[in-house]
Design a protein around this motif. Structure first.
Motif, short mmCIF file in Angstrom:
data_model
loop_
_atom_site.label_atom_id
_atom_site.label_comp_id
_atom_site.label_asym_id
_atom_site.label_seq_id
_atom_site.Cartn_x
_atom_site.Cartn_y
_atom_site.Cartn_z
N ALA A 18 7.06 13.42 7.40
CA ALA A 18 8.50 13.67 7.33
C ALA A 18 8.80 15.17 7.31
N LEU A 19 8.01 15.95 6.57
CA LEU A 19 8.19 17.41 6.54
C LEU A 19 8.04 18.00 7.94
N LEU A 20 7.00 17.56 8.63
CA LEU A 20 6.77 18.06 9.98
C LEU A 20 7.89 17.63 10.93
N ALA A 21 8.33 16.39 10.81
CA ALA A 21 9.42 15.90 11.66
C ALA A 21 10.69 16.71 11.44
N ASP A 22 10.97 17.08 10.20
CA ASP A 22 12.14 17.91 9.90
C ASP A 22 12.07 19.26 10.60
N ALA A 23 10.84 19.74 10.84
CA ALA A 23 10.64 21.01 11.52
C ALA A 23 10.54 20.82 13.03
N GLY A 24 10.69 19.59 13.50
CA GLY A 24 10.63 19.33 14.93
C GLY A 24 9.22 19.18 15.47
N ILE A 25 8.26 18.92 14.57
CA ILE A 25 6.86 18.76 14.98
C ILE A 25 6.49 17.29 14.87
N GLU A 26 6.04 16.73 15.98
CA GLU A 26 5.63 15.33 15.97
C GLU A 26 4.18 15.23 15.49
N ALA A 27 3.96 14.42 14.50
CA ALA A 27 2.61 14.20 13.96
C ALA A 27 2.21 12.74 14.20
N VAL A 28 0.91 12.53 14.33
CA VAL A 28 0.37 11.20 14.55
C VAL A 28 -0.67 10.95 13.46
N VAL A 29 -0.64 9.75 12.88
CA VAL A 29 -1.63 9.37 11.87
C VAL A 29 -2.65 8.47 12.55
N LEU A 30 -3.91 8.89 12.55
CA LEU A 30 -4.98 8.11 13.14
C LEU A 30 -5.78 7.40 12.05
N ASP A 31 -6.44 6.33 12.42
CA ASP A 31 -7.32 5.53 11.55
C ASP A 31 -6.56 4.63 10.58
N THR A 32 -5.28 4.43 10.81
CA THR A 32 -4.50 3.56 9.92
C THR A 32 -5.04 2.14 9.93
N TYR A 33 -5.28 1.59 11.11
CA TYR A 33 -5.72 0.21 11.19
C TYR A 33 -7.14 0.03 10.69
N THR A 34 -7.99 1.01 10.91
CA THR A 34 -9.36 0.95 10.39
C THR A 34 -9.33 0.94 8.87
N SER A 35 -8.46 1.76 8.29
CA SER A 35 -8.33 1.81 6.85
C SER A 35 -7.85 0.48 6.29
N ILE A 36 -6.92 -0.17 7.00
CA ILE A 36 -6.41 -1.47 6.55
C ILE A 36 -7.50 -2.53 6.65
N LEU A 37 -8.29 -2.49 7.72
CA LEU A 37 -9.36 -3.48 7.91
C LEU A 37 -10.41 -3.41 6.81
N GLU A 38 -10.67 -2.24 6.27
CA GLU A 38 -11.68 -2.13 5.23
C GLU A 38 -11.13 -2.55 3.87
N GLY A 39 -9.93 -3.05 3.82
CA GLY A 39 -9.39 -3.62 2.59
C GLY A 39 -8.55 -2.68 1.76
N SER A 40 -8.20 -1.54 2.30
CA SER A 40 -7.36 -0.56 1.61
C SER A 40 -7.93 -0.13 0.26
N ILE A 41 -9.27 0.00 0.21
CA ILE A 41 -9.91 0.47 -1.02
C ILE A 41 -10.06 1.99 -1.03
N GLY A 42 -9.62 2.63 0.04
CA GLY A 42 -9.65 4.08 0.09
C GLY A 42 -10.96 4.66 0.58
N ALA A 43 -11.78 3.88 1.25
CA ALA A 43 -13.06 4.38 1.73
C ALA A 43 -12.94 5.15 3.04
N ILE A 44 -11.93 4.85 3.83
CA ILE A 44 -11.77 5.49 5.13
C ILE A 44 -10.48 6.31 5.13
N PRO A 45 -10.60 7.63 5.16
CA PRO A 45 -9.40 8.46 5.17
C PRO A 45 -8.68 8.38 6.51
#
Length: 71
Positions: A18-45
């Motif tokens: 959100a901070l970056l978007a406010d500055a007009g910078i588009e950011a992408v979050v990678l590995d979201t689905y991999t993190s969910i698949l491992e059970g959201s225990i925080g092992a995969i950043p």
């Protein structure tokens, strides 16, 4: 694409995106689905990425927000 940071904290990722978007910078979050698949225990950043042309400005914003050491 260039990596700004890795974290297992989805709230932090949302806030920084959100901070970056406010500055007009588009950011992408990678590995979201991999993190969910491992059970959201925080092992995969998840990675916060921006295009190379926006990297310096994005890094400056994260430094000002306290998420990078000052150069």
């Amino acid at each position: 694409m260039k990596e700004l940071l890795r974290t297992v904290d989805p709230v932090l990722l949302s806030w920084l995106t959100a901070l970056l978007a406010d500055a007009g910078i588009e950011a992408v979050v990678l590995d979201t689905y991999t993190s969910i698949l491992e059970g959201s225990i925080g092992a995969i950043p998840r990675r916060l990425m921006v295009v190379e042309e926006d990297y310096d400005a994005a890094r400056r914003i994260l430094v000002e927000a306290g998420h990078f050491p000052r150069p």
